[in-house]
Design a protein around this motif. Sequence first.
Motif: not given
Length: 355
Positions: A263-278
């Motif tokens: 069973i896995e809840e699929i949510d938005e990543l809490s961490i997804s960016d380090f160098e965020i493009a514009p």
Amino acid sequence: MKKIIFTLYLLLAMFPFIWSQTILNANGTGNTYEDINAVLAPNYNVVEVPDCVHNAFGRHIDEIFDTELNENVFRFFAHKIPDNDRCQNFDRQRTEIKTYSQSPDDLKATLGETVEYKWRFKLPVGFQVSPNFTHLHQIKSVGGSFASIPMITITARKATPDRIELRYTPTNNQSTIQTANLDLFRGHWVEATEIITFSDTGSYTIELKRVSDDSILLSYNNNAIDTWQDGADFARPKWGIYRSLINIDDLRDEEVLFNNFSIEEIDELSISDFEIAPDEITLVPNPAKNSITFKNANKEDYDAIILYNTLGEIIPIEKRLTENKLDVSELTSGLYYIVFTKNKRQIKVLKCLIK
């Protein structure tokens, strides 16, 4: 010494986040009920069995070693006589496991969540079924006026020919939305992958695939379906054998095998960016079935794109990738991670559902 698998935390060296998934696997003889409860509802009871009326037999769920999978598996028993439904209902019999109100929150689906359920099961070669119902899996609501009827049911039914049915209702009028010949399942290990976005405007995908040769035995996908029974507090899964006794002459003693519950809840990543493009990189569509377009993915912002499955394995994409479009038509349904890197550093990690 037996090894009990509770919530599995897979920390990938390449990933800047923790992926969590609740897994229940058999681990050897003894303490089966306790091991199941420890995963699905610690310190409580999720096992529904007819032991009260058939105590002389012993526990109605145990564990055996399966030579085909080369691992321990759960064995669910249903005896034609005298088993019933927990000494509460006598026109049916039930050997099931579930999540429920005492389970951890991440095992209870709430409105707006997307959850992936996976498991394997094997029906005996001579498996006999009722013309009424022989349920193997249910998604049920807790709370609300429709809690008494499963929203989703996988049931086996006596017919010409006998069949597996996928049944559905957002209210209390269940109907069959997909079927498959039961002979395709008898005597084979089958892997089930079910992905549900729980919403009045939700989505539902299921695939039942034979383990030995990856043959798809039943599949269904609907991206515009009501998957929330009004008034529900949460929704939760059940697995096992739950069958009617009204036509008892159609039945026999059965042993159904299960394992690899996930069973896995699929949510938005809490961490997804380090160098965020514009311009934020997004995946369109998501969930996807045939192809994915990387929107706002500028080539100068990254050096490579890497695709991982939920086991942390890299999936080769060289022949699947054209410009900013990825062909996913031949990938197995489930959750994947798309990682954008630059100078060997991650700059973006995105989750993608393949249906």
